[in-house]
Design a protein around this motif. Structure first.
Motif, PDB file in Angstrom:
ATOM      1  N   ASN A 261       0.837  -1.193   0.000  1.00  0.00           N
ATOM      2  CA  ASN A 261       0.000   0.000   0.000  1.00  0.00           C
ATOM      3  C   ASN A 261       0.873   1.243   0.000  1.00  0.00           C
ATOM      4  O   ASN A 261       2.013   1.217   0.481  1.00  0.00           O
ATOM      5  CB  ASN A 261      -0.920   0.022   1.221  1.00  0.00           C
ATOM      6  N   SER A 262       0.334   2.338  -0.516  1.00  0.00           N
ATOM      7  CA  SER A 262       1.111   3.569  -0.606  1.00  0.00           C
ATOM      8  C   SER A 262       1.394   4.137   0.783  1.00  0.00           C
ATOM      9  O   SER A 262       0.593   4.015   1.711  1.00  0.00           O
ATOM     10  CB  SER A 262       0.372   4.612  -1.449  1.00  0.00           C
ATOM     11  N   SER A 263       2.557   4.767   0.921  1.00  0.00           N
ATOM     12  CA  SER A 263       2.928   5.467   2.150  1.00  0.00           C
ATOM     13  C   SER A 263       2.417   6.900   2.099  1.00  0.00           C
ATOM     14  O   SER A 263       2.026   7.399   1.041  1.00  0.00           O
ATOM     15  CB  SER A 263       4.451   5.466   2.319  1.00  0.00           C
TER      16      SER A 263
ATOM     17  N   THR B  19       8.305   9.966  -3.348  1.00  0.00           N
ATOM     18  CA  THR B  19       8.854   9.944  -4.708  1.00  0.00           C
ATOM     19  C   THR B  19       9.350   8.572  -5.142  1.00  0.00           C
ATOM     20  O   THR B  19       9.617   8.362  -6.325  1.00  0.00           O
ATOM     21  CB  THR B  19      10.016  10.939  -4.833  1.00  0.00           C
ATOM     22  N   GLY B  20       9.489   7.631  -4.206  1.00  0.00           N
ATOM     23  CA  GLY B  20       9.967   6.319  -4.595  1.00  0.00           C
ATOM     24  C   GLY B  20       9.905   5.320  -3.461  1.00  0.00           C
ATOM     25  O   GLY B  20       9.640   5.668  -2.298  1.00  0.00           O
ATOM     26  N   TYR B  21      10.144   4.059  -3.822  1.00  0.00           N
ATOM     27  CA  TYR B  21      10.181   2.973  -2.849  1.00  0.00           C
ATOM     28  C   TYR B  21      11.427   2.120  -3.108  1.00  0.00           C
ATOM     29  O   TYR B  21      11.861   1.971  -4.261  1.00  0.00           O
ATOM     30  CB  TYR B  21       8.938   2.083  -2.960  1.00  0.00           C
TER      31      TYR B  21
ATOM     32  N   PRO C  16       9.350   3.804  -8.717  1.00  0.00           N
ATOM     33  CA  PRO C  16       8.801   5.169  -8.643  1.00  0.00           C
ATOM     34  C   PRO C  16       7.663   5.275  -7.642  1.00  0.00           C
ATOM     35  O   PRO C  16       6.972   4.290  -7.353  1.00  0.00           O
ATOM     36  CB  PRO C  16       8.300   5.422 -10.075  1.00  0.00           C
ATOM     37  N   GLY C  17       7.428   6.472  -7.122  1.00  0.00           N
ATOM     38  CA  GLY C  17       6.450   6.677  -6.067  1.00  0.00           C
ATOM     39  C   GLY C  17       5.022   6.362  -6.452  1.00  0.00           C
ATOM     40  O   GLY C  17       4.201   6.046  -5.593  1.00  0.00           O
ATOM     41  N   GLU C  18       4.691   6.451  -7.759  1.00  0.00           N
ATOM     42  CA  GLU C  18       3.319   6.174  -8.169  1.00  0.00           C
ATOM     43  C   GLU C  18       3.035   4.688  -8.327  1.00  0.00           C
ATOM     44  O   GLU C  18       1.888   4.290  -8.541  1.00  0.00           O
ATOM     45  CB  GLU C  18       2.989   6.903  -9.484  1.00  0.00           C
TER      46      GLU C  18
END
Length: 321
Positions: A51-53, A60-62, A75-77
């Motif tokens: 899940n997104s942070s 902007t990234g993982y 990438p963050g999206e």
């Protein structure tokens, strides 16, 4: 057809953009990613999802780590990735952490473990096509898909769920149902399913099924540009319709819009880079005759590739004070 106002221009389109940059002194890290899952896709690959942070500025990234070592930057999206080159019949442990524009790193997510299946030497036969795919919306942000089991001489290792041709989910080979979450209200989605075996042979895609999510309760679809305004303006070359709007909150930035004039597509706005989060402005040339009444609306292409809901419809009469 359109003429833009503002300092930035792309494809003959100029827009009033709000400058976007990293805030100075940002030392607060994003939250740790939650909901991390890892599913073996073949004997040598694993599909990791999360899940997104959240962050006070922007994620902007993982970073995806395997056994304490970073193996992928994402990438963050995006909130999923395939990790290949793994050993068959081996347990692998993954964690994920988020990064913001200032370089702050979140705490690591919880660890998840998965064991890759045994390799199937000389297996070149793909599974059969998944049949009987059905789908139904589960409210405004999820959908349930079901299908009949595929057959394979060595056994099906996993099923890929594709939305608009892009894989968005993966489930184990023993499952024939999937709950797809993170969808957007009031959007029509197209799904297909592909079966894979341990040798990573892929079946033909199932037939497509289309599912439309419900509108947001009490608020209508959440994918339409907000605060849409349209006013007429006289200029030396005729009349213009000045438009402005706030991009929809999509979880990522919008890079494409369609503007519809009197029920027909008038122009498409494209950016090679991300548009701002603030109000966007555009001037549409509408001809030389005064007294003509036009209706105008627009919609955004969402980060997942689907078109969002239309904005409110505005009516403008040229030359009218």
């Amino acid at each position: 057809m359109g003429r833009a106002s503002g300092p930035a221009a792309l494809v003959s389109v100029c827009l009033l953009l709000t400058a976007c940059g990293t805030e100075k002194g940002d030392t607060r890290p994003p939250s740790a990613p939650t909901g991390v899952t890892a599913q073996a896709g073949s004997a040598t690959s694993v599909h990791v999802m999360w899940n997104s942070s959240t962050d006070d500025t922007e994620v902007t990234g993982y970073e995806v780590h395997r056994s304490g070592r970073k193996v992928k930057d994402v990438p963050g999206e995006r909130h999923m990735v395939d990790i290949g080159g793994l050993k068959p019949s081996t347990a692998h442990t993954f964690t994920v952490r988020a990064r913001d524009a200032a370089g702050n790193l979140s705490p690591y997510s919880a660890k998840v473990s998965v064991t890759t299946p045994a390799a199937a030497p000389d297996d070149h036969a793909p599974p059969t096509r998944p049949e009987g795919l059905r789908g139904r919306a589960e409210g405004s942000r999820a959908a349930t898909l079901t299908w009949r089991r595929s057959a394979d001489d060595q056994g099906v290792a996993s099923y890929d769920i594709l939305q608009g041709g892009t894989r968005i989910h993966r489930v184990p080979g023993g499952e024939t149902t999937a709950l797809v979450t993170g969808l957007r209200p009031g959007v029509r989605y197209t799904f297909t399913v592909v079966a894979r075996d341990a040798a990573d042979n892929a079946s033909p895609a199932s037939r497509a099924v289309r599912v439309t999510t419900a509108s947001e309760p009490g608020g209508g679809p959440g994918t339409a540009p907000a605060g849409f305004r349209a006013t007429g303006r006289a200029a030396d070359d005729g009349y213009h319709i000045d438009l402005s709007w706030v991009p929809p909150k999509t979880g990522g930035r919008v890079t494409q819009y369609e503007i519809h004039l009197d029920g027909k597509l008038a122009t498409t706005l494209n950016w090679a880079a991300d548009t701002p989060r603030g109000r966007v402005s555009y001037s549409l040339y509408a001809g030389e005759k005064p007294g003509v009444t036009h209706t105008v609306r627009l919609r955004a292409r969402l980060p997942d590739g689907t078109w969002g809901a239309f904005s409110a419809r505005r009516t403008v009469t040229l030359g009218e004070e």
